[in-house]
Scaffold this motif. Structure first.
Motif, mmCIF file in Angstrom:
data_model
loop_
_atom_site.group_PDB
_atom_site.id
_atom_site.type_symbol
_atom_site.label_atom_id
_atom_site.label_comp_id
_atom_site.label_asym_id
_atom_site.label_seq_id
_atom_site.Cartn_x
_atom_site.Cartn_y
_atom_site.Cartn_z
ATOM 1 N N LYS A 126 0.844 -1.186 0.000
ATOM 2 C CA LYS A 126 0.000 0.000 0.000
ATOM 3 C C LYS A 126 0.881 1.238 0.000
ATOM 4 N N SER A 127 0.354 2.325 -0.485
ATOM 5 C CA SER A 127 1.106 3.564 -0.577
ATOM 6 C C SER A 127 1.434 4.088 0.816
ATOM 7 N N ARG A 128 2.602 4.722 0.929
ATOM 8 C CA ARG A 128 3.016 5.274 2.217
ATOM 9 C C ARG A 128 2.089 6.390 2.686
ATOM 10 N N LYS A 129 1.599 7.160 1.744
ATOM 11 C CA LYS A 129 0.713 8.266 2.114
ATOM 12 C C LYS A 129 -0.180 8.617 0.942
ATOM 13 N N LYS A 134 0.443 12.418 -4.066
ATOM 14 C CA LYS A 134 0.329 10.998 -4.395
ATOM 15 C C LYS A 134 -0.654 10.788 -5.552
ATOM 16 N N ASP A 207 2.976 -0.681 -7.015
ATOM 17 C CA ASP A 207 4.104 -0.054 -6.297
ATOM 18 C C ASP A 207 5.069 -1.127 -5.801
ATOM 19 N N LYS A 288 9.928 2.486 -3.175
ATOM 20 C CA LYS A 288 10.127 3.554 -2.202
ATOM 21 C C LYS A 288 8.834 4.292 -1.847
ATOM 22 N N LYS A 289 7.824 4.152 -2.701
ATOM 23 C CA LYS A 289 6.571 4.869 -2.465
ATOM 24 C C LYS A 289 5.537 4.054 -1.711
ATOM 25 N N ALA A 290 5.906 2.808 -1.318
ATOM 26 C CA ALA A 290 4.920 1.928 -0.696
ATOM 27 C C ALA A 290 5.535 1.130 0.442
ATOM 28 N N ILE A 291 4.683 0.472 1.224
ATOM 29 C CA ILE A 291 5.103 -0.392 2.299
ATOM 30 C C ILE A 291 4.351 -1.713 2.194
ATOM 31 N N GLU A 293 2.002 -4.778 3.244
ATOM 32 C CA GLU A 293 0.739 -4.854 3.974
ATOM 33 C C GLU A 293 0.362 -6.317 4.117
#
Length: 295
Positions: A126-129, A134, A207, A288-291, A293
């Motif tokens: 999922k996106s970081r923010k 974004k 991502d 780099k834009k996501a983490i 989940e």
């Protein structure tokens, strides 16, 4: 050895099928098909503008209408031709041109934004923010996918011209061989172009950081399923009479059905790619834009 590879393939296929079904592909495909109604005119207009710069707008329009006419019927292709014409920008003022371009970009990227969200869910990222930045980045990435689509369509047109020239040359020498050669080359051309598009979607849309090599098998399988479905839907559309059931709304319904099936196939291909990467122990993780989940 071949038996072992087939066993591995069907094992991955089974896992992908289970995961694909659990992720509700039917509901998500219906949502994207709905978005397509609003995005399709803008998407077609941009693709036509890109490829029309090299071959002429009318020639590209004719190619699209011809292709869609053979697939989903002349009535639907004429409706799409009308969409392209109505999506043309108003040249009356600079403001209207800028506003028209902005609306085209926003509308055309809607489908890819929705695909991106589903792809992220498949890969458990999922996106970081969220926020305006974004959203803007997502739209830019989606527009990049439209440029890829335009480029692949351009390549398809160029190779089709080469095919026609070669077929005419071979036809003077061996007419029967020329027909077979044209059919085989046309199939290989479609397979490569569509596989390239699916591979680009699997690599660039979610991502994640993933190698091209990892996407090839999933993209190839997706293309095979897509071409099978294209044939079956084309057979149904040409042999049946959908207008007798849906009346004046048949064009819209058939477009929705075609996009709906395509999305179902894309999601299965993404699930297969995910399971294949997991089997190969590929290091596929969020960019780099996501983490990550965990479901």
């Amino acid at each position: 050895m071949m038996k072992g590879k087939l066993k591995i393939f069907f094992t991955i296929f089974k896992k992908a099928s289970t995961s694909w079904y659990n992720n509700d592909p039917f509901g998500k495909s219906a949502i994207i098909a709905y978005y397509t109604l609003f995005s399709l005119p803008s998407l077609l207009m941009i693709v036509v503008s890109i490829t029309g710069y090299f071959f002429g707008v009318e020639a590209v329009k004719g190619r699209i209408v011809q292709k869609l006419g053979g697939l989903i019927g002349e009535g639907v292709s004429e409706a799409i031709e009308g969409m392209i014409a109505n999506a043309s920008l108003n040249q009356s003022s600079t403001f209207s041109i800028v506003l028209g371009i902005a609306m085209l970009l926003f509308g055309a990227t809607g489908v890819f934004v929705q695909l991106k969200k589903t792809m992220n869910a498949i890969w458990n990222v999922k996106s970081r923010k969220d926020g305006f930045i974004k959203t803007l980045l997502d739209r830019l990435i989606s527009f990049g996918m439209i440029l890829v689509l335009g480029f692949l369509f351009l390549v398809s047109l160029i190779l089709s011209i080469i095919l026609n020239v070669m077929s005419e040359y071979v036809g003077h020498i061996a007419p029967n061989i020329a027909a077979i050669f044209a059919d085989i080359f046309s199939f290989l051309l479609s397979f490569c172009i569509i596989t390239g598009l699916f591979g680009a979607i699997f690599k660039w849309l979610p991502d994640i950081d993933i190698r091209w090599k990892t996407t090839f098998l999933g993209a190839g399988l997706t293309t095979i399923l897509f071409l099978i479905g294209e044939y079956l839907l084309g057979f149904y559309f040409t042999k049946s009479d959908p207008t007798s059931v849906y009346g004046g709304s048949s064009s819209v319904v058939l477009i929705l059905l075609w996009v709906y099936y395509t999305c179902i196939i894309i999601f299965f291909g993404a699930e297969f790619t995910f399971q294949y990467a997991d089997y190969r122990k590929e290091k596929v993780g969020p960019n780099k834009k996501a983490i990550s989940e965990v479901k």
